[in-house]
Scaffold this motif. Structure first.
Motif, mmCIF file in Angstrom:
data_model
loop_
_atom_site.group_PDB
_atom_site.id
_atom_site.type_symbol
_atom_site.label_atom_id
_atom_site.label_comp_id
_atom_site.label_asym_id
_atom_site.label_seq_id
_atom_site.Cartn_x
_atom_site.Cartn_y
_atom_site.Cartn_z
ATOM 1 N N GLU A 125 35.380 46.787 30.236
ATOM 2 C CA GLU A 125 36.418 45.797 30.527
ATOM 3 C C GLU A 125 37.553 46.472 31.285
ATOM 4 O OE1 GLU A 125 38.869 42.280 28.214
ATOM 5 O OE2 GLU A 125 38.402 44.117 27.094
ATOM 6 N N THR A 126 38.020 45.835 32.351
ATOM 7 C CA THR A 126 39.174 46.323 33.095
ATOM 8 C C THR A 126 40.224 45.217 33.129
ATOM 9 O OG1 THR A 126 37.755 47.715 34.468
ATOM 10 C CG2 THR A 126 40.002 47.318 35.251
ATOM 11 N N ILE A 154 25.642 44.265 34.507
ATOM 12 C CA ILE A 154 25.494 42.811 34.441
ATOM 13 C C ILE A 154 26.885 42.233 34.197
ATOM 14 C CG2 ILE A 154 24.395 40.845 33.321
ATOM 15 C CD1 ILE A 154 22.198 42.712 32.347
ATOM 16 N N TYR A 155 27.326 41.380 35.087
ATOM 17 C CA TYR A 155 28.701 40.870 35.002
ATOM 18 C C TYR A 155 28.785 39.655 34.085
ATOM 19 C CZ TYR A 155 29.561 44.127 38.755
ATOM 20 O OH TYR A 155 29.661 45.277 39.495
ATOM 21 N N LEU A 156 29.956 39.505 33.467
ATOM 22 C CA LEU A 156 30.175 38.488 32.437
ATOM 23 C C LEU A 156 31.381 37.594 32.743
ATOM 24 C CD1 LEU A 156 29.740 40.836 29.308
ATOM 25 C CD2 LEU A 156 28.024 39.318 30.300
ATOM 26 N N ASN A 157 31.704 37.437 34.023
ATOM 27 C CA ASN A 157 32.958 36.786 34.395
ATOM 28 C C ASN A 157 32.732 35.374 34.925
ATOM 29 O OD1 ASN A 157 34.522 39.343 33.992
ATOM 30 N ND2 ASN A 157 33.169 40.002 35.638
ATOM 31 N N ASP A 158 32.968 34.390 34.067
ATOM 32 C CA ASP A 158 32.843 32.984 34.425
ATOM 33 C C ASP A 158 34.061 32.541 35.225
ATOM 34 O OD1 ASP A 158 31.018 30.918 34.251
ATOM 35 O OD2 ASP A 158 31.014 30.920 32.058
ATOM 36 N N ASP A 159 33.857 31.641 36.182
ATOM 37 C CA ASP A 159 34.969 31.074 36.968
ATOM 38 C C ASP A 159 35.845 32.170 37.569
ATOM 39 O OD1 ASP A 159 34.141 28.468 36.246
ATOM 40 O OD2 ASP A 159 35.197 28.660 34.344
ATOM 41 N N TRP A 160 35.218 33.172 38.132
ATOM 42 C CA TRP A 160 35.972 34.297 38.707
ATOM 43 C C TRP A 160 36.406 33.949 40.124
ATOM 44 C CZ3 TRP A 160 37.920 38.513 36.479
ATOM 45 C CH2 TRP A 160 38.387 39.559 37.295
ATOM 46 N N ASP A 161 37.708 34.046 40.370
ATOM 47 C CA ASP A 161 38.263 33.785 41.696
ATOM 48 C C ASP A 161 38.154 35.064 42.535
ATOM 49 O OD1 ASP A 161 39.906 33.339 43.940
ATOM 50 O OD2 ASP A 161 41.233 32.008 42.802
ATOM 51 N N GLU A 162 37.517 34.968 43.701
ATOM 52 C CA GLU A 162 37.328 36.166 44.523
ATOM 53 C C GLU A 162 38.657 36.792 44.930
ATOM 54 O OE1 GLU A 162 34.458 36.810 47.276
ATOM 55 O OE2 GLU A 162 32.867 35.687 46.279
ATOM 56 N N ALA A 163 39.725 35.990 44.953
ATOM 57 C CA ALA A 163 41.034 36.533 45.313
ATOM 58 C C ALA A 163 41.542 37.521 44.271
ATOM 59 C CB ALA A 163 42.041 35.396 45.490
ATOM 60 N N TRP A 164 40.948 37.502 43.081
ATOM 61 C CA TRP A 164 41.377 38.439 42.034
ATOM 62 C C TRP A 164 40.843 39.846 42.292
ATOM 63 C CZ3 TRP A 164 39.758 34.891 37.334
ATOM 64 C CH2 TRP A 164 40.590 33.764 37.316
ATOM 65 N N THR A 179 29.932 49.841 52.680
ATOM 66 C CA THR A 179 28.825 49.127 53.305
ATOM 67 C C THR A 179 28.517 47.795 52.629
ATOM 68 O OG1 THR A 179 27.168 50.223 51.919
ATOM 69 C CG2 THR A 179 27.800 51.328 53.972
ATOM 70 N N GLU A 180 28.962 47.610 51.392
ATOM 71 C CA GLU A 180 28.669 46.368 50.688
ATOM 72 C C GLU A 180 29.701 46.141 49.591
ATOM 73 O OE1 GLU A 180 24.909 44.061 48.535
ATOM 74 O OE2 GLU A 180 24.626 46.008 49.500
ATOM 75 N N LYS A 181 30.094 44.860 49.396
ATOM 76 C CA LYS A 181 30.976 44.466 48.309
ATOM 77 C C LYS A 181 30.287 43.375 47.494
ATOM 78 C CE LYS A 181 35.468 45.520 50.396
ATOM 79 N NZ LYS A 181 36.836 44.981 50.695
ATOM 80 N N VAL A 182 30.337 43.510 46.171
ATOM 81 C CA VAL A 182 29.654 42.573 45.279
ATOM 82 C C VAL A 182 30.668 42.011 44.293
ATOM 83 C CG1 VAL A 182 27.773 42.258 43.634
ATOM 84 C CG2 VAL A 182 27.545 43.955 45.467
ATOM 85 N N ALA A 183 30.893 40.695 44.333
ATOM 86 C CA ALA A 183 31.818 40.057 43.401
ATOM 87 C C ALA A 183 31.220 40.058 41.990
ATOM 88 C CB ALA A 183 32.119 38.633 43.850
ATOM 89 N N PRO A 184 32.045 40.263 40.954
ATOM 90 C CA PRO A 184 31.529 40.417 39.585
ATOM 91 C C PRO A 184 31.318 39.084 38.865
ATOM 92 C CG PRO A 184 33.892 40.763 39.579
ATOM 93 C CD PRO A 184 33.505 40.507 41.022
ATOM 94 N N LEU A 185 30.432 38.246 39.394
ATOM 95 C CA LEU A 185 30.226 36.890 38.882
ATOM 96 C C LEU A 185 29.220 36.884 37.738
ATOM 97 C CD1 LEU A 185 29.977 35.010 42.292
ATOM 98 C CD2 LEU A 185 32.030 35.595 40.966
ATOM 99 N N ILE A 186 29.435 36.008 36.771
ATOM 100 C CA ILE A 186 28.576 35.966 35.591
ATOM 101 C C ILE A 186 27.110 35.762 35.975
ATOM 102 C CG2 ILE A 186 28.867 33.473 35.228
ATOM 103 C CD1 ILE A 186 28.862 34.151 32.162
ATOM 104 N N GLY A 187 26.243 36.522 35.331
ATOM 105 C CA GLY A 187 24.815 36.447 35.590
ATOM 106 C C GLY A 187 24.330 37.325 36.720
ATOM 107 N N ARG A 188 25.254 37.898 37.480
ATOM 108 C CA ARG A 188 24.886 38.774 38.595
ATOM 109 C C ARG A 188 24.698 40.193 38.087
ATOM 110 N NH1 ARG A 188 28.514 38.135 43.713
ATOM 111 N NH2 ARG A 188 27.080 36.366 44.002
ATOM 112 N N GLU A 211 45.743 36.950 31.260
ATOM 113 C CA GLU A 211 44.839 36.609 30.159
ATOM 114 C C GLU A 211 43.372 36.830 30.512
ATOM 115 O OE1 GLU A 211 45.467 32.810 32.540
ATOM 116 O OE2 GLU A 211 46.674 34.536 31.864
ATOM 117 N N ARG A 212 43.086 37.188 31.762
ATOM 118 C CA ARG A 212 41.714 37.432 32.182
ATOM 119 C C ARG A 212 41.478 38.932 32.369
ATOM 120 N NH1 ARG A 212 38.631 33.268 34.274
ATOM 121 N NH2 ARG A 212 36.989 34.833 34.047
#
Length: 277
Positions: A125-126, A154-164, A179-188, A211-212
């Protein structure tokens, strides 16, 4: 539909080895041909509903130690022993024979060994303002005397705003660019080879609401080199500075590596013995 199905077996989840093996074979070419090093990002890796169940057991950070230095800040790690039964069930399956079959068939790495000690693994957790600098991971498991080969996140972040922010960045082996960026979206899920120049991290401070937080599951996998690990260059986590950034060098670790590489083994053994006394 998930890439890997978790079957309900009397209230406990389990992977099916045949399904894992076939899924690994189907992803092998994509994984092994990826640049800048073998890796893959997979959406809907396992059931999001199962992952949301795990979130109800996510440990509290209250009073928990965390990393707080230039290279990694506001990062928490929770060992499975600190977690509830659903989390421990999934972590056990990620270290099972069925899942190792998936990994071996996808990566081409045979003889993979899971880590019952979860060294550095478990839940991560960060918090807001936190980051993890671009780095290559430690390469030797000191307890098991094994070589580290693979990372799974495995990411656990529901409703994650990419701006975060919080995107996992993969950098080329010369540290010239991302070379690559991967957003930490739940299930990914993200899996990648952990070589001494597999540089990755999420180096910019998180801008999520207070709070997130950025949450993930992390497990690591190893092999036993036929000649053992004694002749391998031993490395702890090596942080790198991004070109044109204000990233700060980790001079303490660099000095340790220089000492191990250049000081005569007899001198190293003598000083280690003196410290033990």
């Amino acid at each position: 539909m998930s890439v890997l199905e978790l079957q309900d077996r009397g209230g406990l989840y389990a992977f099916d080895e045949a399904q894992c093996t076939e899924a690994g074979k189907q992803l092998a070419e994509r994984y092994q041909s990826a640049e800048p090093f073998p890796h893959i990002a997979i959406d809907d890796f396992v059931s999001k509903d199962v992952l949301r169940e795990l979130l109800t057991e996510f440990p509290s950070s209250d009073g928990h130690e965390f990393f707080d230095r230039d290279q990694e800040r506001f990062k928490y790690q929770y060992h499975p022993q600190e977690c509830g039964p659903r989390v421990r069930n999934l972590l056990a399956e990620l270290n099972s024979q069925a899942f190792l079959s998936f990994l071996s068939n996808m990566t081409g790495i045979k003889g993979l060994i899971s880590d019952p000690y979860y060294l550095g693994g478990g839940l991560h957790e960060t918090k807001r303002g936190g980051h993890l600098g671009v780095h290559a991971d430690f390469n030797i498991h000191n307890k098991m005397k094994l070589q580290r080969r693979l990372n799974l996140l495995i990411y656990l972040n529901d409703d994650w705003d990419e701006a975060w922010g919080g995107h996992l960045e993969l950098w080329d082996r010369e540290m010239k660019g991302c070379t690559e960026k991967v957003a930490p979206l739940i299930g990914r899920a993200v899996l990648f080879n952990t070589d001494l120049d597999s540089f990755h991290g999420h180096p910019d401070p998180l801008a999520c609401p207070p709070e997130r937080s950025r949450r993930s599951i992390a497990t690591y996998y190893y092999t036993a080199p036929p000649e053992g690990v004694a002749n391998l260059p031993k490395r702890t986590t090596v942080f790198k500075e991004r070109p044109g950034s204000t990233d700060r060098a980790d001079w303490k670790v660099r000095a340790q590596h220089m000492w191990k590489d250049w000081a005569p083994p007899a001198v190293q053994r003598m000083l280690s013995s003196a410290k033990a006394d």
